[in-house]
Design a protein around this motif. Structure first.
Motif, short mmCIF file in Angstrom:
data_model
loop_
_atom_site.label_atom_id
_atom_site.label_comp_id
_atom_site.label_asym_id
_atom_site.label_seq_id
_atom_site.Cartn_x
_atom_site.Cartn_y
_atom_site.Cartn_z
N SER A 191 45.83 38.58 36.63
CA SER A 191 45.20 37.10 37.56
C SER A 191 43.57 37.28 36.97
O SER A 191 42.32 36.23 36.80
CB SER A 191 45.14 37.73 38.79
OG SER A 191 46.98 37.50 39.85
N ILE A 199 40.94 34.24 36.54
CA ILE A 199 40.75 33.93 37.24
C ILE A 199 39.08 33.29 36.53
O ILE A 199 38.06 32.02 36.64
CB ILE A 199 39.86 34.56 38.40
CG1 ILE A 199 41.58 34.20 39.27
CG2 ILE A 199 38.78 34.53 39.02
CD1 ILE A 199 41.11 35.69 39.91
N THR A 200 39.24 33.91 35.86
CA THR A 200 37.40 34.66 34.66
C THR A 200 37.94 33.21 33.91
O THR A 200 36.65 32.27 33.30
CB THR A 200 37.43 35.14 34.21
OG1 THR A 200 38.57 35.90 33.51
CG2 THR A 200 36.71 36.52 35.01
#
Length: 865
Positions: free
Chosen positions: A766, A770-771
């Motif tokens: 995740s 997400i980054t």
């Protein structure tokens, strides 16, 4: 104007009466003097006549050329037979006022004569024609006064273009081309030598002002600018001369266009010499460029190297001998003869008052053959020829009148271009509808000789009758410039802007003064003195010099560059690691730790991880239609397969440890078949999403011109943005579910609690993705692809390391822990049983103990991970 037919009855009677007398009178107006004494009129008494000064031998020669032509006509049996031509010649001193007075004198005549005819006859009240004037301003005045009476005025040297206006000057003709052509020729001459920054001096009269106006207009059209333009007249005060000197000294231009009359230049020339205004390139008009008297005055060689236009060379047989014959001169009035004779021979016909001032006495019989004076200079023969042709034009026109029908019933007025004849030297003479001859000029260059004299060398020709590109012909090799240089002078306000730059005008200055600004990136100029820079096409970019567009370099993440090679190596390393884990698991497939972790899902998970590592390689290399579609589809399906396996493992672990009582049917609902169906179903959904995406709006190769301005970024456009985010969103949804289930199973028995590792791997997964989103958006060009590959590899390594490396560690390095007893976790089971007795343990823990006691091979039967 002269008429080819008698206009009316009165004209017939007047002309015939005059012809019966056997004599025709033609007027002549010349400036035997170039100036006059200044005087102040009080307006109380009648003004005295002008006191003329500065004897002008040139106009005296013009008058003699007129007399020569008249003498030839009187001796001719073919032209005006039976008639004699008389003349009345006046000295106008170059004064407009005196020229008007002379015109009225020539037009006025009322002496009655008797003739043997039935019709009373009066001597005509005007001469049949006027030859002159030499300058434009007096000629304008003469033509204006005499025009309403249609008395032809034929000038040999009045060049003002304004005189071509037949509405104002209906009876004017000339044998010299109009300044309209000369001014344009001078402008083209200046442009030919690439002089774009010049100064100008003009005579402050109609000749200079009108000529310079045409020159300025044409020069501007050709891109030539005037740094200054000053006017001067020979009677101006010295302060005006000083002002002209100051302007020239302060100027930056090295070329001066002198549209000056000879008399005006002769006043300025001594001052130029005194102030040493050398080094300037002079461009001259026909008034002075071939005048030997002006060359003699230039003792400091200020005008050496001058170039300009002159009337083409001509020759008149017998004219030189006629001019050198003193008889015609002696037949003039005594006052003029005395002045000329005394000037020629530097003598006096009588003694001066002071004995000290007594000069050699004139006898009137001096020999002219030894005289060295401008009076015997024949360099102005082209102008003498103009006078000669003007006289003959009048004779031919009058001859046409004599040849008309005696009834004179026609009233057709003679048009100027109907006068067409050939001189004895073979020159054709004709006029256009404006009374102008054909424009043709020699280009003269002042070339100094070793003896200090100047030779007028013809170095070219300007012929208006030819096409525009052929009008100007020059012999550049034979030219000599200012200061005897053979290099063409440079006279520009600003140096030429080379290719790769553009011109920016300097504020408040002429268009020839500019700065050269380098073209911006992506723009070029491939010509000199470009006004604008042209932007290159999207696939091209400007070179370093900004003078050509070169094809942009196509950039993409390739295997040859360091970044692509490193990512490829990392991806292959990850795939090899996964293969290595598969080999280890296959070799130790019968050990408790492999059997207890659902070896089928483990192998499927490892296989999907291999595909995840390998699918990153599809992002490297030049994008194509197939690679763009395959890379996103492969990425989406392999990751869903991977997370589906994890989700299946997590659900099995969770359900196995959350069974509430013995005999639970958990095994029934979450057996191997259900696990396979679960993985297949989750993966099939992603396949369907990808198929819809590819059929509606698939990804395609795209040339990005905006990302990097000087390069083309080859990338894959998403096609349907919705399809792309549906693929990512579905992966994210499965990842969230997997994380939730793993989080719920995090407190199960330690030795078997794979859910902790799944939770940690999902956290890494995740965080990576997400980054990835901001990093992907902010990365330019091929770096965005590298970011995507990095995210794929990082998440794949996270899953591989977090889930399988601990098991490989036990298998390879801690084999003593790879037993059923150790897998059961005795200590944890005791604690669970104690909690059960105390009523604190959960049902799942009791079931674990009970199931473990009854069947040590529980984990093998459930294949839980």
């Amino acid at each position: 104007m002269l008429r080819s037919q008698c206009a009316d009855r009165e004209e017939i009677l007047r002309t015939h009466c005059y012809l019966r007398m056997g004599i025709l009178y033609w007027g002549g107006m010349f400036s035997f003097h170039t100036s006059w004494k200044d005087r102040r009129d009080s307006y109380m008494n009648q003004p005295l006549p002008l006191q003329c000064t500065s004897l002008n031998f040139r106009d005296l020669q013009f008058a003699q050329a007129m007399l020569f032509a008249i003498e030839e006509i009187n001796n001719s049996t073919d032209l005006l037979p039976g008639l004699s031509v008389g003349y009345k010649i006046y000295d106008t001193c170059g004064s407009v006022a005196r020229s008007v007075g002379v015109t009225l004198a020539l037009a006025n005549g009322n002496e009655n004569v008797s003739v043997p005819s039935k019709t009373s006859c009066t001597k005509p009240a005007y001469v049949q024609a006027i030859i002159g004037e030499t300058s434009s301003s007096p000629t304008i005045a003469v033509a204006t006064v005499i025009g309403p009476f249609f008395v032809p005025v034929i000038s040999h040297f009045a060049t003002c273009a304004c005189l071509s206006d037949k509405t104002k000057y209906p009876s004017f003709l000339r044998t010299i081309p109009s300044d309209y052509y000369q001014s344009r020729a001078l402008a083209h001459l200046v442009k030919y030598f690439r002089w774009t920054w010049v100064g100008a001096i003009r005579s402050n009269n109609d000749y200079g002002n009108n000529g310079m106006a045409t020159f300025t207009e044409t020069a501007q059209q050709l891109g030539v600018c005037l740094e200054y333009s000053v006017s001067f007249f020979r009677t101006d005060p010295y302060a005006k001369i000083q002002r002209i000197l100051d302007i020239i000294k302060a100027s930056t231009s090295r070329v001066i266009v002198a549209f000056l009359s000879r008399a005006d230049l002769n006043v300025l020339l001594p001052e130029f010499s005194y102030h040493n205004l050398s080094g300037y390139q002079w461009i001259g008009s026909e008034s002075w460029i071939f005048d030997s008297q002006t060359a003699e005055m230039d003792i400091h060689h200020i005008l050496n190297g001058s170039i300009g236009l002159s009337i083409p060379k001509a020759h008149i047989t017998g004219l030189r001998e006629f001019i050198l014959d003193e008889k015609p001169l002696k037949s003039s009035n005594n006052e003029l003869f005395t002045e000329v004779w005394e000037t020629l021979f530097s003598c006096k016909f009588k003694e001066l008052k002071s004995s000290a001032d007594i000069q050699r006495e004139c006898t009137g019989h001096e020999d002219m053959t030894g005289v060295q004076n401008s009076f015997i200079d024949m360099s102005l023969m082209p102008l003498f020829n103009n006078v000669y042709k003007g006289v003959y034009a009048v004779a031919h026109a009058l001859h046409n009148i004599l040849s008309c029908n005696k009834t004179c019933n026609k009233t057709v007025q003679l048009d100027p271009f109907m006068i067409h004849f050939t001189t004895k030297e073979g020159d054709e003479v004709h006029f256009n509808e404006n009374g102008d001859p054909a424009a043709k000029y020699d280009i003269i260059n002042w070339q100094p000789r070793e003896n200090g004299t100047v030779e007028f060398v013809t170095v070219g020709l300007y012929d208006v009758s030819l096409t525009t590109e052929k009008q100007l012909k020059l012999q550049n090799k034979s030219l000599i410039w200012a200061r005897n240089s053979k290099q063409v002078p440079v006279s520009v306000c600003s140096e030429k802007c080379r290719p790769g730059t553009r011109k920016v005008l300097q504020k408040g200055r002429p268009v020839c003064c500019y700065d050269c600004i380098r073209c911006a990136e992506g723009e070029i100029s491939n010509i000199t003195d470009s006004v604008t820079c042209v932007r290159c096409l999207p696939e091209f970019w400007s070179n370093e010099r900004r003078d050509a567009c070169i094809k942009k370099e196509a950039v993409f993440l390739s295997y040859e560059e360091i970044m692509g090679a490193l990512l490829t190596a990392v991806a292959l390393f990850g795939a090899c690691m996964a293969i290595g884990v598969i080999l280890i698991f296959f070799k130790y497939r019968k050990t408790p730790i492999v059997r207890a972790n659902n070896s089928e899902l483990s192998f499927l998970l490892l296989f999907s991880l291999i595909l995840c590592f390998l699918c990153s390689l599809t992002f490297i290399g030049q994008p194509s239609d197939w690679s763009c579609m395959f890379r996103h589809v492969a990425f989406g399906i392999t990751f869903v397969l991977c997370i589906s396996c994890l989700l299946g493992k997590t659900i099995v672990v969770l359900m196995a440890f959350r069974a509430t009582r013995p005999g639970s049917n958990v095994k029934k609902w979450f057996g191997q078949t259900q696990q396979r169906l679960c993985v297949t179903a989750f993966t099939l959904i992603q396949v369907i999403i990808c198929i819809i995406w590819l059929t509606t709006s698939p990804p395609f190769p795209f040339k990005n011109f905006k990302e990097i301005k000087d390069k083309i970024t080859l990338e894959c456009a998403l096609g349907s943005v919705v399809g792309f985010w549906a693929v990512l969103g579905y992966i994210g949804l499965l990842a969230i579910l997997c994380f939730i289930f793993a989080f719920l199973a995090r407190k199960l028995p330690d030795n078997f609690n794979e859910a902790k590792f799944i939770t940690f791997s999902m956290l890494i997964f995740s965080v990576v993705w997400i980054t990835f989103i901001p990093a992907y958006i902010s990365s330019p060009g091929k770096f965005s692809v590298a970011v995507e590959i990095f995210a794929i590899l990082a998440s794949s390594f996270g899953l591989l390391i977090c889930i399988f490396i601990p098991k490989c560690y036990i298998i390879l390095l801690k084999p003593e822990n790879n037993t059923k007893r150790n897998m059961m976790g005795k200590k944890h089971i005791r604690k669970t049983l104690q909690k059960r007795r105390n009523g604190m343990a959960s049902g799942s823990g009791a079931d674990v103990c009970r199931l473990s006691a009854k069947s040590p091979g529980l984990w093998a039967s459930f294949r839980v991970t």
